[in-house]
Design an enzyme around this catalytic site. Structure first.
Site, PDB file in Angstrom:
ATOM      1  CB  ILE A  54       8.031   6.616  14.402  1.00 25.46           C
ATOM      2  CG1 ILE A  54       9.282   5.759  14.161  1.00 25.46           C
ATOM      3  CG2 ILE A  54       7.638   7.379  13.128  1.00 25.46           C
ATOM      4  CD1 ILE A  54      10.513   6.541  13.719  1.00 25.46           C
ATOM      5  N   PRO A  85       2.183  16.582  11.455  1.00 25.82           N
ATOM      6  CG  PRO A  85       3.929  17.967  12.157  1.00 25.82           C
ATOM      7  CD  PRO A  85       3.192  16.705  12.524  1.00 25.82           C
ATOM      8  CE  LYS A 126      -1.540   1.531   4.055  1.00 25.39           C
ATOM      9  NZ  LYS A 126      -1.109   2.882   4.428  1.00 25.39           N
ATOM     10  CG  ASN A 127       2.452   2.617   3.483  1.00 24.10           C
ATOM     11  OD1 ASN A 127       1.297   2.976   3.247  1.00 24.10           O
ATOM     12  ND2 ASN A 127       2.878   2.356   4.700  1.00 24.10           N
ATOM     13  CG  ASP A 150       6.582  20.641   9.940  1.00 22.47           C
ATOM     14  OD1 ASP A 150       7.565  20.974  10.620  1.00 22.47           O
ATOM     15  OD2 ASP A 150       6.168  19.461   9.854  1.00 22.47           O
ATOM     16  CG  LEU A 151       9.594  18.275   8.279  1.00 18.74           C
ATOM     17  CD1 LEU A 151      10.205  16.956   8.735  1.00 18.74           C
ATOM     18  CD2 LEU A 151      10.500  19.449   8.626  1.00 18.74           C
TER      19      LEU A 151
HETATM   20  C1  EPZ Z   1       4.657   6.839   6.394  1.00 15.85           C
HETATM   21  O1  EPZ Z   1       3.888   7.886   6.982  1.00 15.85           O
HETATM   22  C2  EPZ Z   1       3.732   5.632   6.288  1.00 15.85           C
HETATM   23  N1  EPZ Z   1       2.597   5.978   5.464  1.00 15.85           N
HETATM   24  C3  EPZ Z   1       3.266   5.232   7.682  1.00 15.85           C
HETATM   25  O2  EPZ Z   1       2.524   4.017   7.567  1.00 15.85           O
HETATM   26  C4  EPZ Z   1       4.467   4.925   8.551  1.00 15.85           C
HETATM   27  O3  EPZ Z   1       4.046   4.675   9.863  1.00 15.85           O
HETATM   28  C5  EPZ Z   1       5.422   6.133   8.562  1.00 15.85           C
HETATM   29  O4  EPZ Z   1       5.786   6.503   7.228  1.00 15.85           O
HETATM   30  C6  EPZ Z   1       6.706   5.833   9.318  1.00 15.85           C
HETATM   31  O5  EPZ Z   1       7.350   4.731   8.815  1.00 15.85           O
HETATM   32  C7  EPZ Z   1       2.744   5.960   4.107  1.00 15.85           C
HETATM   33  O6  EPZ Z   1       3.796   5.684   3.555  1.00 15.85           O
HETATM   34  C8  EPZ Z   1       1.537   6.295   3.310  1.00 15.85           C
HETATM   35  P1  EPZ Z   1       6.687  10.239   8.422  1.00 15.85           P
HETATM   36  P2  EPZ Z   1       4.429   9.392   6.974  1.00 15.85           P
HETATM   37  O7  EPZ Z   1       6.513  11.509   7.672  1.00 15.85           O
HETATM   38  O8  EPZ Z   1       5.283   9.615   5.796  1.00 15.85           O
HETATM   39  C9  EPZ Z   1       6.993  13.665  11.705  1.00 15.85           C
HETATM   40  C10 EPZ Z   1       0.682   2.549   7.896  1.00 15.85           C
HETATM   41  O9  EPZ Z   1       0.333   1.945   8.931  1.00 15.85           O
HETATM   42  N2  EPZ Z   1       6.810  14.631  10.588  1.00 15.85           N
HETATM   43  O10 EPZ Z   1       7.867   9.407   8.077  1.00 15.85           O
HETATM   44  O11 EPZ Z   1       3.279  10.267   7.182  1.00 15.85           O
HETATM   45  C11 EPZ Z   1       5.750  12.797  11.931  1.00 15.85           C
HETATM   46  O12 EPZ Z   1       4.814  13.439  12.728  1.00 15.85           O
HETATM   47  C12 EPZ Z   1       1.150   4.009   7.999  1.00 15.85           C
HETATM   48  O13 EPZ Z   1       0.699   2.030   6.783  1.00 15.85           O
HETATM   49  C13 EPZ Z   1       6.848  15.987  10.860  1.00 15.85           C
HETATM   50  O14 EPZ Z   1       7.024  16.401  12.020  1.00 15.85           O
HETATM   51  O15 EPZ Z   1       5.353   9.384   8.276  1.00 15.85           O
HETATM   52  C14 EPZ Z   1       6.356  11.557  12.589  1.00 15.85           C
HETATM   53  O16 EPZ Z   1       6.517  11.764  13.948  1.00 15.85           O
HETATM   54  C15 EPZ Z   1       0.889   4.618   9.331  1.00 15.85           C
HETATM   55  N3  EPZ Z   1       6.666  16.855   9.835  1.00 15.85           N
HETATM   56  C16 EPZ Z   1       7.710  11.441  11.899  1.00 15.85           C
HETATM   57  O17 EPZ Z   1       8.002  12.723  11.344  1.00 15.85           O
HETATM   58  C17 EPZ Z   1       6.470  16.434   8.537  1.00 15.85           C
HETATM   59  O18 EPZ Z   1       6.307  17.264   7.633  1.00 15.85           O
HETATM   60  C18 EPZ Z   1       7.772  10.393  10.784  1.00 15.85           C
HETATM   61  O19 EPZ Z   1       6.648  10.564   9.976  1.00 15.85           O
HETATM   62  C19 EPZ Z   1       6.442  15.054   8.291  1.00 15.85           C
HETATM   63  C20 EPZ Z   1       6.622  14.163   9.333  1.00 15.85           C
END
Ligand code: EPZ
Length: 434
Positions: free
Chosen positions: A330, A126, A22-23, A128-129
């Site tokens: 995370i 968020p 899916k991801n 924001d990044l």
């Molecule tokens: C991806 O989410 C996956 N989703 C998630 O899978 C997965 O849990 C996650 O990566 C971590 O591995 C998809 O690929 C569609 P991140 P993503 O940005 O990209 C913070 C599942 O169960 N952050 O890597 O949204 C954030 O809050 C799902 O299939 C910011 O602060 O996760 C988190 O604490 C759930 N600002 C950390 O970084 C931003 O702009 C990592 O999040 C972006 C993220």
């Protein structure tokens, strides 16, 4: 709303096949926005999030053909006549990954209007990044009425250092950079296999990318991208879920059509727990061994232990001898499943991002509530070893990311069935994590 009814006690025996990831499928579908030529994707999982992504792209004017019958895991996407560049709140709130259209849209059309995703069951999350990165590439971004509005004549290459490793952030900026003028350097990138798979698709579309799978990715922007055909990688989290199910229930299960290379952290952690597996290039066989041993785990970015396997691992830890300390690094609120497991008899203490699970504790069937995708998977696993019957409500969470999970488990001997309302009500568009 559909529920799952599971009677525990059966060891899993036989073979289950893993679907596409899916991801990996979601960013790949968004990447089709970067070209006016058709993009053909194979091994697309038949899960609810893919339907949401299809609706999102179709609302912009894309032709999205989801295959059926023999071609049911293929989709053909053509974005030659986009009529608007908007990702509406109604879709974004049901699937956060909708924000992955932001980079491709502003890169290709010079404009994107994307709803902010809002809160989520597992954390603030968020974007924001994503926004900071696009601003670095020269996009003019405003925010009003809950929407991000991004505009650029043509994006310009830049050096972007992510303050935090973000999977979809890396994917979003990677896609945007492919059509930017000049070179973009992305640093502190996510290395997840899904990021590498996206880069492989983009390179087939004519993008010039080096370093995907490392913390530093270099992109030479091009004027135009073309269509391509690409096979999506297997879903390592679905594979991991079945591997833990087999370790929990005993028996002899082969998880086929997966990539063991993507499961390193999970398999070595299970080895510590006394679960020994045999792998081939595309399968993992789990034969039940002695009692499970407790082992501590810390969730990290790839190649560390995946946060998307934390809930399933917690279910396993309830059946392991001793105390397991789980640290969720995370997401700040990813223990919603713990109280439901406690309802089934588990011994779990939560303290902020840490959880102590004491085992082995016998579980008993109960009525439980799924709160998000992976939490619901952990409840299914616990129910497979619980005494008596468990009824899991709100399984629409599960359907978002697992293709026909009850059929696959039943084919391996599990006592599991889905009960739905005679006149099923539409799943409520609650704020969901993805
Ligand atoms: C991806 O989410 C996956 N989703 C998630 O899978 C997965 O849990 C996650 O990566 C971590 O591995 C998809 O690929 C569609 P991140 P993503 O940005 O990209 C913070 C599942 O169960 N952050 O890597 O949204 C954030 O809050 C799902 O299939 C910011 O602060 O996760 C988190 O604490 C759930 N600002 C950390 O970084 C931003 O702009 C990592 O999040 C972006 C993220």
């Amino acid at each position: 709303m559909d529920k799952l009814v599971i009677r525990g006690g059966n060891p899993l025996v036989g073979t289950v096949r893993v679907s596409g990831a899916k991801n990996a499928a979601l960013p790949a579908m968004a990447a089709a926005l970067l070209t006016d030529e058709p993009v053909i994707l194979e091994n697309i999982p038949q899960v609810r999030d893919i339907v949401t992504e299809r609706n999102l792209l179709a609302a912009m004017g894309a032709e999205v053909e989801l295959g059926y019958g023999r071609a049911q895991h293929r989709t053909t996407i053509s974005c030659s006549n986009l009529v608007n560049e908007e990702a509406a709140y109604d879709l974004v709130r049901t699937m956060r990954a909708s924000t992955l259209v932001l980079g491709p849209l502003v890169a290709r059309s010079g404009h994107a209007r994307v709803s902010l995703p809002g809160g989520c069951a597992i954390g603030a999350r968020p974007i924001d990044l994503h926004i900071k990165g696009l601003e670095k590439l020269g996009a003019r971004i405003t925010q009003e009425h809950g929407y991000i509005d991004a505009r650029a004549d043509r994006l310009k290459g830049a050096r972007i250092v992510f303050e935090k490793i973000t999977v979809t952030g890396t994917e979003d900026l990677l896609m945007a950079a492919t059509l930017a003028e000049g070179e973009t350097l992305l640093e502190n990138c996510a290395c997840e296999p899904e990021v590498v798979d996206l880069a492989e698709l983009l390179i087939k579309m004519g993008a010039r990318i080096a370093g995907a799978g490392t913390r530093t990715i270099r992109v030479q922007g091009v004027e135009k991208l073309n269509g391509a055909r690409h096979r999506i990688i297997p879903d390592r989290i679905e594979a991991g879920t079945f591997i833990v199910a087999a370790a929990l229930t005993g028996g002899d299960l082969t998880v086929a059509a997966c990539d063991p290379q993507h499961l390193g952290a999970l398999l070595s952690k299970l080895d510590e727990c006394g679960v020994h597996v045999a792998t081939t290039p595309d399968s993992v066989r789990i034969v039940s061994g002695g009692p499970l041993k407790a082992a501590d785990v810390v969730t990290e970015e790839y190649p560390g232990f995946p946060t998307d396997m934390q809930a399933q691992y917690m279910a396993l830890a309830t059946q392991a001898e001793g105390a397991s300390l789980i640290t969720e690094n995370i997401f700040e609120n990813r223990y919603m499943h713990a109280q439901e497991l406690v309802r089934m008899g588990a011994n779990i203490k939560i303290d902020g991002r840490r959880a102590v699970v004491r085992g082995k504790t016998p579980l008993s069937g109960a009525a439980v509530l799924a709160s998000d995708l992976r939490a619901s998977a952990s409840l299914v696993l616990a129910a497979l070893v619980a005494d008596g019957e468990t009824i899991i409500d709100r399984v629409y969470h599960l359907d978002r990311g697992y293709e026909r999970i009850e059929e696959k488990l039943r084919s391996a001997g599990a006592q599991i069935r889905r009960i739905g309302e005679l006149i099923p009500r539409r799943a409520p568009a609650a704020v969901e994590s993805d």
